[in-house]
Design an enzyme around this catalytic site. Structure first.
Site, PDB file in Angstrom:
ATOM      1  N   PHE A 146       1.412  -3.205   4.750  1.00  0.00           N
ATOM      2  CA  PHE A 146       1.497  -4.562   4.882  1.00  0.00           C
ATOM      3  C   PHE A 146       2.850  -5.038   4.350  1.00  0.00           C
ATOM      4  O   PHE A 146       3.950  -4.649   3.844  1.00  0.00           O
ATOM      5  CB  PHE A 146       0.827  -5.996   4.115  1.00  0.00           C
ATOM      6  CG  PHE A 146      -0.705  -5.848   5.277  1.00  0.00           C
ATOM      7  CD1 PHE A 146      -1.228  -4.999   5.762  1.00  0.00           C
ATOM      8  CD2 PHE A 146      -1.280  -6.575   4.041  1.00  0.00           C
ATOM      9  CE1 PHE A 146      -1.794  -5.567   6.728  1.00  0.00           C
ATOM     10  CE2 PHE A 146      -2.482  -6.246   4.551  1.00  0.00           C
ATOM     11  CZ  PHE A 146      -3.166  -5.921   5.666  1.00  0.00           C
ATOM     12  N   HIS A 175     -10.146   1.419  -1.397  1.00  0.00           N
ATOM     13  CA  HIS A 175      -8.090   1.778  -1.076  1.00  0.00           C
ATOM     14  C   HIS A 175      -7.855   0.999  -2.782  1.00  0.00           C
ATOM     15  O   HIS A 175      -8.561   0.311  -2.553  1.00  0.00           O
ATOM     16  CB  HIS A 175      -7.730   0.288   0.057  1.00  0.00           C
ATOM     17  CG  HIS A 175      -6.823   0.649   0.909  1.00  0.00           C
ATOM     18  ND1 HIS A 175      -5.638   0.821   0.186  1.00  0.00           N
ATOM     19  CD2 HIS A 175      -5.882   0.085   2.055  1.00  0.00           C
ATOM     20  CE1 HIS A 175      -4.638   0.855   0.553  1.00  0.00           C
ATOM     21  NE2 HIS A 175      -4.250   0.417   1.995  1.00  0.00           N
ATOM     22  N   GLU A 185      -2.583   4.293  13.540  1.00  0.00           N
ATOM     23  CA  GLU A 185      -2.325   5.672  13.313  1.00  0.00           C
ATOM     24  C   GLU A 185      -2.941   7.028  14.185  1.00  0.00           C
ATOM     25  O   GLU A 185      -2.082   8.195  14.123  1.00  0.00           O
ATOM     26  CB  GLU A 185      -2.755   5.889  11.628  1.00  0.00           C
ATOM     27  CG  GLU A 185      -2.617   7.333  11.068  1.00  0.00           C
ATOM     28  CD  GLU A 185      -3.062   7.069   9.476  1.00  0.00           C
ATOM     29  OE1 GLU A 185      -2.790   8.013   8.955  1.00  0.00           O
ATOM     30  OE2 GLU A 185      -3.399   6.270   9.483  1.00  0.00           O
ATOM     31  N   LYS A 228      -9.998   7.805   2.098  1.00  0.00           N
ATOM     32  CA  LYS A 228     -10.537   6.342   1.112  1.00  0.00           C
ATOM     33  C   LYS A 228     -12.128   6.186   1.929  1.00  0.00           C
ATOM     34  O   LYS A 228     -12.108   4.781   1.247  1.00  0.00           O
ATOM     35  CB  LYS A 228     -10.055   5.656   1.953  1.00  0.00           C
ATOM     36  CG  LYS A 228      -7.811   5.029   1.526  1.00  0.00           C
ATOM     37  CD  LYS A 228      -7.028   4.014   1.637  1.00  0.00           C
ATOM     38  CE  LYS A 228      -6.042   3.835   1.768  1.00  0.00           C
ATOM     39  NZ  LYS A 228      -5.166   4.681   2.443  1.00  0.00           N
ATOM     40  N   HIS A 264      -3.160   8.055   5.958  1.00  0.00           N
ATOM     41  CA  HIS A 264      -3.075   6.497   5.653  1.00  0.00           C
ATOM     42  C   HIS A 264      -5.161   6.111   5.897  1.00  0.00           C
ATOM     43  O   HIS A 264      -5.943   5.614   4.538  1.00  0.00           O
ATOM     44  CB  HIS A 264      -2.832   5.287   6.201  1.00  0.00           C
ATOM     45  CG  HIS A 264      -1.732   4.231   5.981  1.00  0.00           C
ATOM     46  ND1 HIS A 264      -2.291   4.024   3.833  1.00  0.00           N
ATOM     47  CD2 HIS A 264      -2.994   3.228   5.946  1.00  0.00           C
ATOM     48  CE1 HIS A 264      -2.230   2.586   3.365  1.00  0.00           C
ATOM     49  NE2 HIS A 264      -2.542   2.085   4.591  1.00  0.00           N
ATOM     50  N   CYS A 315       0.898  -0.865  -0.493  1.00  0.00           N
ATOM     51  CA  CYS A 315       0.283   0.076   0.247  1.00  0.00           C
ATOM     52  C   CYS A 315       0.932   1.406  -0.021  1.00  0.00           C
ATOM     53  O   CYS A 315       0.449   2.296  -0.034  1.00  0.00           O
ATOM     54  CB  CYS A 315      -0.515  -0.323   0.925  1.00  0.00           C
ATOM     55  SG  CYS A 315      -1.886  -1.601   1.181  1.00  0.00           S
TER      56      CYS A 315
END
Length: 424
Positions: free
Chosen positions: A406, A346, A320, A341, A309, A170
């Site tokens: 990830f 996403h 976050e 998002k 994010h 990502c």
């Protein structure tokens, strides 16, 4: 010292097929979330998606029709960014102009078609005309390769500088932007076309993401409101598809050409959690943000806005929130933070570039998109997440865009509002 600016932006997103259409939809808080493709819902009946609106075919060059969908999206975005920047081979040293691309799972649609064709011919030879299942299109590998978009853009526009592709889940296209910035700062290039692209709305990709238990379930009252970053009722993200392209170049070159300058890229932080494959780390995220601030030589109190994010997962949003508090301390609650998002889904490898483009447009216009669907703020996320309504007329000076992946990869990109030297 060189300054690196962004002088062209191209967007192809679920919210619109152009930069202006996409940003207008985000400012209005309009969600592009809907049902996943029928082929996916055959196996996952409640699957959601944020697909592109109709009309992409009209934007494709004839040579693009044989490319994988992710490359097609990247090429459309690239054309728009270069047109926006008034790019011309006659005014740019193409030996010192390169292409950096970020993509998460390159060639997803080509890969899906490859296996589908193979097994259909293998197990249903009569239905497929008795064709040999081992005979595939000769360009299958070039369509699948991760650097397909970079190769296509380099060849089309004659960009002879370095060409690199980053696949960092990502954070892919955020890394591509940061590394392009470093290349220009170091004098290795003068101009960089950076593209983030992704097209994973395939059955195989969905089954993989579903196995991780990170996908949102439909909102019972309004399917478009199913992605709820920082809301107490959040339960995951919605897969989307799309692309963004940005033209990075030296400030002097952009000003000499009379290009519109959307902002000055002034900080790039990149860190690794080195802890867990899928669980985020507030410490790792905070290190990326601090590095971006350090490279820009500014204090946390100078940041006016953060594009989060914000994936709408329980752990991700809380982590976050904690990392922002760790970096900005008592000032954290005064910074508007929003997660787009919630509207475009996403976009995985394209997310960093799309969200940094949105951040630059906020700096340029003074308008911040909201976090849509945020009706019940989570006490574990106690910041100003700009719920439901955009904010306009803001005096933004520095803006930060976060991308966390990830594998424990964290990226923060910091931009400063562009001001001509005469009025600085």
């Amino acid at each position: 010292m060189r300054e690196v600016v962004v002088s062209g932006i191209g967007l192809v997103t679920p919210s619109g097929l152009t930069r202006d259409a996409s940003f207008a939809a985000w400012l209005e808080g309009r969600s592009a979330v809907t049902q996943a493709p029928e082929a996916v819902r055959r196996w996952l009946p409640n699957a959601l998606a944020a697909p592109l609106p109709p009309g992409l075919e009209t934007r494709l060059e004839r040579a693009d029709h044989g490319l994988d969908r992710a490359t097609q999206l990247g090429m459309v975005a690239a054309a728009a960014a270069l047109q926006d920047a008034r790019f011309s081979r006659d005014t740019v040293n193409t030996d010192r102009a390169g292409v950096y691309v970020g993509v998460g799972l390159a060639g997803a649609e080509t890969l899906e078609a490859l296996y589908s064709t193979f097994y259909q011919r293998l197990y249903d030879p009569e239905g497929s005309g008795h064709r040999n299942p081992t005979v595939l299109h000769p360009l299958t590998v070039p369509r699948l390769m991760a650097n397909a978009t970079a190769a296509a853009a380099s060849m089309r526009y004659g960009l002879k500088g370095s060409s690199h592709t980053y696949s960092v889940a990502c954070a892919s296209s955020a890394v591509a932007i940061g590394e392009a910035w470093r290349a220009i700062l170091a004098g290795q290039a003068d101009t960089m076309l950076v593209i983030g692209t992704e097209a994973q709305l395939t059955t195989g990709a969905y089954l993989g993401w579903n196995a991780l238990r990170v996908l949102a379930t439909p909102d019972a009252d309004d399917i478009t409101a199913s992605c709820k970053p920082f809301d107490a009722r959040r339960n995951g993200f919605v897969l989307g598809e799309g692309a963004a392209a940005l033209l990075l170049e030296t400030r002097s070159a952009a000003e000499a050409r009379g290009a519109t300058i959307y902002g000055v890229l002034c900080g790039y932080g990149s860190s690794s959690d080195a802890a867990h494959l899928t669980a985020p780390s507030a410490d790792g995220q905070a290190r990326a943000m601090r590095q971006a601030l350090h490279e820009a030589h500014i204090q946390p109190e100078q940041v006016s806005y953060i594009n989060a994010h914000g994936t709408a997962t329980q752990v991700g949003d809380a982590t976050e929130s904690q990392s922002i508090q760790d970096v900005f301390g008592p000032y954290a609650g005064q910074i508007p933070v929003s997660a787009t998002k919630s509207m475009h889904g996403h976009l995985i490898g394209a997310a960093g570039a799309v969200e940094f483009a949105s951040t630059l447009l906020s700096l340029h216009t003074g308008s911040i998109p909201p976090t849509a669907n945020l009706h019940a703020p989570d006490p574990a996320c106690p910041l100003d997440y700009v719920p439901l309504q955009a904010r306009h007329g803001l005096a933004l000076e520095y803006a930060l865009s976060n991308s966390f992946a990830f594998g424990g990869s964290n990226v923060s990109l910091l931009a400063r509002k562009y001001r001509p030297h005469a009025s600085a």
